[in-house]
Design an enzyme around this catalytic site. Structure first.
Site, mmCIF file in Angstrom:
data_model
loop_
_atom_site.group_PDB
_atom_site.id
_atom_site.type_symbol
_atom_site.label_atom_id
_atom_site.label_comp_id
_atom_site.label_asym_id
_atom_site.label_seq_id
_atom_site.Cartn_x
_atom_site.Cartn_y
_atom_site.Cartn_z
ATOM 1 N N HIS A 62 0.827 -1.226 0.000
ATOM 2 C CA HIS A 62 0.000 0.000 0.000
ATOM 3 C C HIS A 62 0.854 1.266 0.000
ATOM 4 O O HIS A 62 1.313 1.730 1.041
ATOM 5 C CB HIS A 62 -0.920 -0.002 1.226
ATOM 6 C CG HIS A 62 -2.036 0.982 1.134
ATOM 7 N ND1 HIS A 62 -3.295 0.738 1.616
ATOM 8 C CD2 HIS A 62 -2.094 2.222 0.609
ATOM 9 C CE1 HIS A 62 -4.077 1.777 1.401
ATOM 10 N NE2 HIS A 62 -3.352 2.711 0.793
ATOM 11 N N HIS A 64 1.114 5.285 -2.231
ATOM 12 C CA HIS A 64 0.544 6.225 -3.209
ATOM 13 C C HIS A 64 1.704 6.950 -3.876
ATOM 14 O O HIS A 64 2.433 7.680 -3.205
ATOM 15 C CB HIS A 64 -0.379 7.236 -2.518
ATOM 16 C CG HIS A 64 -1.583 6.595 -1.897
ATOM 17 N ND1 HIS A 64 -2.761 6.403 -2.576
ATOM 18 C CD2 HIS A 64 -1.792 6.079 -0.657
ATOM 19 C CE1 HIS A 64 -3.643 5.819 -1.784
ATOM 20 N NE2 HIS A 64 -3.074 5.604 -0.609
ATOM 21 N N ARG A 66 1.174 8.746 -6.840
ATOM 22 C CA ARG A 66 0.554 9.977 -7.380
ATOM 23 C C ARG A 66 0.698 10.218 -8.876
ATOM 24 O O ARG A 66 0.278 11.269 -9.353
ATOM 25 C CB ARG A 66 1.086 11.215 -6.635
ATOM 26 C CG ARG A 66 1.024 11.152 -5.119
ATOM 27 C CD ARG A 66 -0.383 11.004 -4.603
ATOM 28 N NE ARG A 66 -0.450 11.191 -3.155
ATOM 29 C CZ ARG A 66 -1.459 10.802 -2.404
ATOM 30 N NH1 ARG A 66 -2.504 10.178 -2.952
ATOM 31 N NH2 ARG A 66 -1.465 11.004 -1.114
ATOM 32 N N ASN A 96 -5.726 5.603 -6.989
ATOM 33 C CA ASN A 96 -6.507 6.852 -6.841
ATOM 34 C C ASN A 96 -5.687 8.057 -7.317
ATOM 35 O O ASN A 96 -5.451 9.013 -6.591
ATOM 36 C CB ASN A 96 -6.989 7.041 -5.394
ATOM 37 C CG ASN A 96 -5.859 7.191 -4.393
ATOM 38 O OD1 ASN A 96 -4.752 6.699 -4.611
ATOM 39 N ND2 ASN A 96 -6.128 7.866 -3.289
ATOM 40 N N ASP A 154 -8.967 2.301 -3.385
ATOM 41 C CA ASP A 154 -8.434 2.909 -2.160
ATOM 42 C C ASP A 154 -8.550 4.431 -2.151
ATOM 43 O O ASP A 154 -8.399 5.096 -3.170
ATOM 44 C CB ASP A 154 -6.968 2.533 -1.943
ATOM 45 C CG ASP A 154 -6.460 3.121 -0.646
ATOM 46 O OD1 ASP A 154 -7.055 2.813 0.393
ATOM 47 O OD2 ASP A 154 -5.529 3.945 -0.674
ATOM 48 N N ASP A 306 0.557 2.495 3.737
ATOM 49 C CA ASP A 306 -0.326 3.579 3.288
ATOM 50 C C ASP A 306 0.467 4.885 3.200
ATOM 51 O O ASP A 306 0.048 5.930 3.713
ATOM 52 C CB ASP A 306 -1.566 3.743 4.166
ATOM 53 C CG ASP A 306 -2.611 4.633 3.482
ATOM 54 O OD1 ASP A 306 -2.381 5.044 2.327
ATOM 55 O OD2 ASP A 306 -3.637 4.918 4.117
ATOM 56 N N HIS A 310 1.938 14.242 0.483
ATOM 57 C CA HIS A 310 1.215 15.447 0.050
ATOM 58 C C HIS A 310 2.186 16.620 0.004
ATOM 59 O O HIS A 310 3.235 16.585 0.645
ATOM 60 C CB HIS A 310 0.082 15.781 1.035
ATOM 61 C CG HIS A 310 -1.071 14.828 0.965
ATOM 62 N ND1 HIS A 310 -1.932 14.776 -0.105
ATOM 63 C CD2 HIS A 310 -1.505 13.881 1.836
ATOM 64 C CE1 HIS A 310 -2.848 13.841 0.104
ATOM 65 N NE2 HIS A 310 -2.606 13.275 1.276
ATOM 66 N N PHE A 324 -5.907 14.389 3.948
ATOM 67 C CA PHE A 324 -5.668 13.196 4.771
ATOM 68 C C PHE A 324 -4.407 12.500 4.265
ATOM 69 O O PHE A 324 -4.248 12.313 3.048
ATOM 70 C CB PHE A 324 -6.835 12.214 4.628
ATOM 71 C CG PHE A 324 -8.118 12.649 5.288
ATOM 72 C CD1 PHE A 324 -8.333 12.381 6.631
ATOM 73 C CD2 PHE A 324 -9.109 13.310 4.571
ATOM 74 C CE1 PHE A 324 -9.527 12.750 7.247
ATOM 75 C CE2 PHE A 324 -10.303 13.691 5.175
ATOM 76 C CZ PHE A 324 -10.514 13.416 6.517
ATOM 77 N N GLY A 325 -3.531 12.067 5.150
ATOM 78 C CA GLY A 325 -2.412 11.242 4.688
ATOM 79 C C GLY A 325 -1.107 11.506 5.405
ATOM 80 O O GLY A 325 -0.840 12.624 5.865
#
Ligand code: DOR
Ligand code: ZN
Length: 435
Positions: A62, A64, A66, A96, A154, A306, A310, A324-325
């Site tokens: 998991h 991200h 981007r 996502n 997700d 996860d 950002h 969130f993150g």
């Protein structure tokens, strides 16, 4: 052709066999060719691993990254470097993105781009629903052909039981497993943190536990009814563990956690502010205790990140406006060492198993998560002793949104080897300069 590498005097971790052994490893042409004590090879580049643990590379289900659309937050390249620093030789990037990964052409382009990066193996999850909007199914056959290895929406949860029920059946034709973010958004709507005393005192709308629990209950039953392989990601509540315990062995179920849900609670939100804003939200002590019990029992069989990078702007401003993150890929492993090994919840072998063998098995990779002659040389070397402080300024990740800044941790990966190539040495990226 990569040079021969000899890893000497390490303690080898064999997670599939659940044992440790003393021995050396010889790598030739990207493959492990010998594992035994006292190997000598004058042509090989030697890594002295005395005092270190040496095992199969970590596999992270998991992250991200981007791309496409969010390159200011992370790119495949910065994410891959962060993975290498974190000791991960394979990572699964969530769909996502913008646009989301529901389109085989985009997936193909990303797969090609990822293959050119040496730092880690980036794998992709395709969207469960078109646009991750929950309206209609994405094209699983085409996505699989393009290279996706799992399906996920997700960042959001599939609201329609009917759509998920059909998706669970249809995806079996393609052998694709599901990774589910569980959140009833009618219950979590407008919530910014865990619903409890702290949210009440701060005056923020809360996200109740039942938003997660009710979806997990439904989807366990959908998995049971269809025979789908279903993995629940970033568990955060006590009840989620209870539900999974009830159905353990009755369906193809698995689950992961994140390090932040084991080390922080809602009570840390006033101190950490926006850095502690994450989904699912940081819960309470009793949830942490239940998650740890689930990890010890094997109900939670995978440890993930996860990793959600950002920009500073996205994390600035008021708590209610912030994204969130948490960005954590480079500190995931030492954080788990603190939460689980130092606390006596699991030992080093079990930690390694949940970070490599189990996620590799979930994805159906026979070649990963195992340290053995003839296997691809994806290897992580970890220093179990030396303490270093978390310093986000040293992150390869563009995401500096990490609430663990300044924490003193041990259990850091010190070398990462991908396909017989050293990509991280002494906690720094070394693209081709080492060995
Ligand atoms: O905090 C989160 N951030 N949770 C998610 O599920 C998605 C992620 C993101 O994409 O930023
Ligand atoms: Zn999620």
């Amino acid at each position: 052709m990569t040079r021969k590498i000899l890893i000497r005097r390490g303690t080898l971790v064999l997670p599939d066999k659940k044992t440790l052994m003393d021995g050396d490893i010889l790598i030739e042409g990207g493959v492990i060719t010998r594992i035994e004590k006292g190997i000598l090879d004058p042509q090989a580049c030697v890594i002295d691993a005395s005092g270190f643990l040496v095992g199969p590379g970590f596999v992270n289900l998991h992250v991200h990254f981007r791309e496409p659309g969010g390159e200011a937050k992370e790119t495949l390249e910065t994410g891959a470097k962060a993975a290498a620093r974190g000791g991960f030789t394979a990572v699964l990037a969530m769909p996502n993105t913008s646009p989301p990964l529901d389109n085989p052409i985009i997936v193909q382009a990303l797969v090609l781009k990822a293959q050119r990066l040496p730092f880690t193996r980036i794998l992709f999850a395709g969207a469960i629903s078109r646009g991750c909007q929950g309206g209609e199914m994405a094209e699983y056959g085409l996505l699989k052909e393009a290279g996706v290895v799992a399906l996920s929406d997700d960042g959001t949860s599939v609201e329609s039981s009917r759509l998920l029920y059909l998706a669970f059946q249809y995806a079996q034709y393609f052998g694709l497993p599901f990774i589910l973010h569980e959140e009833d958004e009618e219950l979590s709507r407008d919530g910014h943190m865990h619903e409890g005393t702290t949210s009440f005192l701060l005056g923020y709308k809360g996200i109740p536990r039942v938003a997660e629990d009710s979806r997990i209950a439904r989807d366990i039953l959908l998995a049971l009814g269809t025979g789908a392989r279903v993995h629940f990601t970033h568990l955060s509540t006590e009840m989620s563990v209870t539900l999974l315990r009830l159905f353990k062995g009755k369906a193809l179920l698995s689950a992961d956690v994140t390090p932040h849900h084991l080390l922080l609670t809602a009570e840390d939100v006033p101190r950490l502010g926006n850095l502690a804003k994450v989904k699912p939200p940081l819960r309470e002590r009793r949830d942490i205790e239940a998650l740890k019990a689930g990890i010890a029992e094997g109900i939670i069989d995978i440890l993930a990140s996860d990793h959600a990078p950002h920009t500073l702007e996205d994390k600035e401003g008021s708590f209610t406006d912030a994204a969130f993150g948490i960005s954590n890929l480079e500190v995931t492993v030492p954080l788990y060492v603190k939460a689980l090994v130092e606390e006596g919840v699991i030992d080093w072998i079990e930690l390694w198993r949940k970070l490599s063998y189990n996620p590799a098995q979930f994805l159906g990779f026979e070649d990963k998560g195992v340290l053995a002659e003839g296997k691809t040389a994806d290897i992580t070397i970890l220093d179990p002793q030396t303490e270093w402080e978390v310093d986000v300024a040293q992150f390869e990740s563009k995401g500096k949104n990490c609430p663990f800044q300044g924490w003193s941790l041990r259990g850091w990966p010190v070398y990462t080897i991908v396909g017989g190539r050293v990509v991280m040495a002494e906690r720094r990226i070394v693209d081709g300069e080492f060995c």
